[in-house]
Design an enzyme around this catalytic site. Structure first.
Site, PDB file in Angstrom:
ATOM      1  N   PHE A   1       0.855  -1.178   0.000  1.00  0.00           N
ATOM      2  CA  PHE A   1       0.000   0.000   0.000  1.00  0.00           C
ATOM      3  C   PHE A   1       0.897   1.236   0.000  1.00  0.00           C
ATOM      4  O   PHE A   1       1.903   1.263   0.703  1.00  0.00           O
ATOM      5  CB  PHE A   1      -0.913  -0.008   1.230  1.00  0.00           C
ATOM      6  CG  PHE A   1      -2.162   0.803   1.063  1.00  0.00           C
ATOM      7  CD1 PHE A   1      -3.243   0.286   0.372  1.00  0.00           C
ATOM      8  CD2 PHE A   1      -2.250   2.084   1.567  1.00  0.00           C
ATOM      9  CE1 PHE A   1      -4.408   1.025   0.201  1.00  0.00           C
ATOM     10  CE2 PHE A   1      -3.400   2.836   1.409  1.00  0.00           C
ATOM     11  CZ  PHE A   1      -4.483   2.312   0.729  1.00  0.00           C
TER      12      PHE A   1
ATOM     13  N   ALA B   1       0.471  -2.505   5.713  1.00  0.00           N
ATOM     14  CA  ALA B   1       1.183  -2.651   6.990  1.00  0.00           C
ATOM     15  C   ALA B   1       0.444  -3.565   7.958  1.00  0.00           C
ATOM     16  O   ALA B   1       1.059  -4.342   8.692  1.00  0.00           O
ATOM     17  CB  ALA B   1       1.408  -1.277   7.614  1.00  0.00           C
ATOM     18  N   TYR B   2      -0.874  -3.480   7.964  1.00  0.00           N
ATOM     19  CA  TYR B   2      -1.686  -4.304   8.861  1.00  0.00           C
ATOM     20  C   TYR B   2      -1.467  -5.796   8.612  1.00  0.00           C
ATOM     21  O   TYR B   2      -1.611  -6.616   9.521  1.00  0.00           O
ATOM     22  CB  TYR B   2      -3.161  -3.945   8.679  1.00  0.00           C
ATOM     23  CG  TYR B   2      -4.077  -4.628   9.646  1.00  0.00           C
ATOM     24  CD1 TYR B   2      -4.254  -4.126  10.934  1.00  0.00           C
ATOM     25  CD2 TYR B   2      -4.788  -5.761   9.277  1.00  0.00           C
ATOM     26  CE1 TYR B   2      -5.106  -4.750  11.832  1.00  0.00           C
ATOM     27  CE2 TYR B   2      -5.646  -6.386  10.174  1.00  0.00           C
ATOM     28  CZ  TYR B   2      -5.797  -5.878  11.448  1.00  0.00           C
ATOM     29  OH  TYR B   2      -6.638  -6.496  12.328  1.00  0.00           O
ATOM     30  N   ASP B   3      -1.089  -6.163   7.403  1.00  0.00           N
ATOM     31  CA  ASP B   3      -0.874  -7.554   7.022  1.00  0.00           C
ATOM     32  C   ASP B   3       0.536  -8.047   7.341  1.00  0.00           C
ATOM     33  O   ASP B   3       0.829  -9.231   7.176  1.00  0.00           O
ATOM     34  CB  ASP B   3      -1.143  -7.720   5.526  1.00  0.00           C
ATOM     35  CG  ASP B   3      -2.488  -7.149   5.139  1.00  0.00           C
ATOM     36  OD1 ASP B   3      -3.504  -7.595   5.698  1.00  0.00           O
ATOM     37  OD2 ASP B   3      -2.520  -6.230   4.293  1.00  0.00           O
TER      38      ASP B   3
ATOM     39  N   HIS C   1      -8.231   6.088  11.008  1.00  0.00           N
ATOM     40  CA  HIS C   1      -7.841   4.784  10.487  1.00  0.00           C
ATOM     41  C   HIS C   1      -6.320   4.581  10.533  1.00  0.00           C
ATOM     42  O   HIS C   1      -5.850   3.498  10.874  1.00  0.00           O
ATOM     43  CB  HIS C   1      -8.355   4.634   9.050  1.00  0.00           C
ATOM     44  CG  HIS C   1      -8.094   3.303   8.440  1.00  0.00           C
ATOM     45  ND1 HIS C   1      -8.785   2.169   8.808  1.00  0.00           N
ATOM     46  CD2 HIS C   1      -7.213   2.926   7.474  1.00  0.00           C
ATOM     47  CE1 HIS C   1      -8.337   1.146   8.097  1.00  0.00           C
ATOM     48  NE2 HIS C   1      -7.390   1.579   7.280  1.00  0.00           N
TER      49      HIS C   1
ATOM     50  N   ARG D   1      10.598  10.442   4.599  1.00  0.00           N
ATOM     51  CA  ARG D   1      11.019   9.494   5.642  1.00  0.00           C
ATOM     52  C   ARG D   1      11.368   8.108   5.105  1.00  0.00           C
ATOM     53  O   ARG D   1      11.389   7.143   5.872  1.00  0.00           O
ATOM     54  CB  ARG D   1       9.919   9.400   6.693  1.00  0.00           C
ATOM     55  CG  ARG D   1       9.733  10.700   7.443  1.00  0.00           C
ATOM     56  CD  ARG D   1       8.712  10.555   8.548  1.00  0.00           C
ATOM     57  NE  ARG D   1       8.643  11.822   9.287  1.00  0.00           N
ATOM     58  CZ  ARG D   1       7.557  12.568   9.374  1.00  0.00           C
ATOM     59  NH1 ARG D   1       6.436  12.190   8.787  1.00  0.00           N
ATOM     60  NH2 ARG D   1       7.571  13.694  10.058  1.00  0.00           N
TER      61      ARG D   1
ATOM     62  N   ASP E   1      -9.081  11.033   6.360  1.00  0.00           N
ATOM     63  CA  ASP E   1     -10.106  11.840   7.018  1.00  0.00           C
ATOM     64  C   ASP E   1     -10.567  11.262   8.352  1.00  0.00           C
ATOM     65  O   ASP E   1     -11.324  11.892   9.072  1.00  0.00           O
ATOM     66  CB  ASP E   1     -11.324  11.982   6.098  1.00  0.00           C
ATOM     67  CG  ASP E   1     -10.992  12.779   4.848  1.00  0.00           C
ATOM     68  OD1 ASP E   1     -10.063  13.609   4.892  1.00  0.00           O
ATOM     69  OD2 ASP E   1     -11.660  12.545   3.814  1.00  0.00           O
ATOM     70  N   THR E   2     -10.132  10.048   8.671  1.00  0.00           N
ATOM     71  CA  THR E   2     -10.547   9.403   9.917  1.00  0.00           C
ATOM     72  C   THR E   2      -9.309   9.028  10.727  1.00  0.00           C
ATOM     73  O   THR E   2      -8.186   9.335  10.336  1.00  0.00           O
ATOM     74  CB  THR E   2     -11.355   8.125   9.622  1.00  0.00           C
ATOM     75  OG1 THR E   2     -10.470   7.167   9.011  1.00  0.00           O
ATOM     76  CG2 THR E   2     -12.534   8.406   8.687  1.00  0.00           C
TER      77      THR E   2
END
Length: 149
Positions: free
Chosen positions: A11, A43-45, A75, A115, A72-73
Site C-alpha cells: 500500500f 502494513a496491517y498484514d 484509520h 522518511r 479523514d478518519t
C-alpha cells in the site's frame, strides 16, 4: 553473516518501493544477506509475514517496512497501533528481533516521502539487535546443582 527477512507493505507502493531499495542497500552495506522478501498488501498484514519469516531457522531477524498516510478518519492511527503491537508480539513469541520501519500515523504523502530512510534504520536496528542480544540460555529457569546446593 547475518540473514534478514524483509516484509514490505505494498500500500502506497510509490513510497514503499523507495523504502525497499533503502532497506536492501542498508543490508548490503552492513554485509548482511536478505534471505527472503515478502510483499504484503498493507502494513496491517505484515505481522503474519513477519511471523512466518521469524520461524525460519535461516532468518536471524526481520525488518518490516511500509508507510501509513493519514486520511479523514483515525484509520491510520488504528492501523499503526495494531501493527506495532502485533510485530512486538511476534518478536517476543519467536525470540527473534522484528523491527518496525513503518512510518506514520499522522503523515501526509509528502512527509512519508521524506522518511523513506526509516527503512534503512529498521534494517540497521535489526542487525544491531542480532549483535547485541545475549544468546538465550537453554537452562534459564531450570534447577542446576548450584541452585540446590
Amino acid at each position: 553473516m547475518t540473514t534478514l527477512g524483509l516484509v514490505v507493505a505494498e500500500f502506497n507502493r510509490p513510497i514503499t518501493e523507495q523504502m525497499e531499495q533503502e532497506a536492501l542497500e542498508a543490508a548490503q552495506k552492513a554485509g548482511a544477506e536478505v534471505y527472503e522478501t515478502v510483499h504484503v498488501p498493507g502494513a496491517y498484514d505484515a505481522p503474519l509475514a513477519a511471523d512466518r519469516l521469524a520461524r525460519l531457522e535461516a532468518v536471524d531477524a526481520v525488518a518490516v517496512i511500509g508507510t501509513v498516510i493519514t486520511g479523514d478518519t483515525d484509520h491510520d492511527q488504528v492501523i499503526t497501533d495494531a501493527t506495532a503491537q502485533r510485530l512486538s508480539d511476534v518478536s517476543l513469541e519467536r525470540d527473534t528481533p522484528v523491527t518496525l520501519g513503518v512510518t506514520g500515523p499522522g503523515m501526509s504523502a509528502a512527509e512519508a516521502r521524506e522518511r523513506v530512510e526509516n527503512a534503512a534504520k529498521a534494517v540497521d536496528g535489526a542487525l544491531e539487535l542480532v549483535d547485541q542480544l545475549p544468546d538465550p540460555d537453554p537452562d534459564a529457569g531450570g534447577d542446576t546443582d548450584e541452585d540446590t546446593a
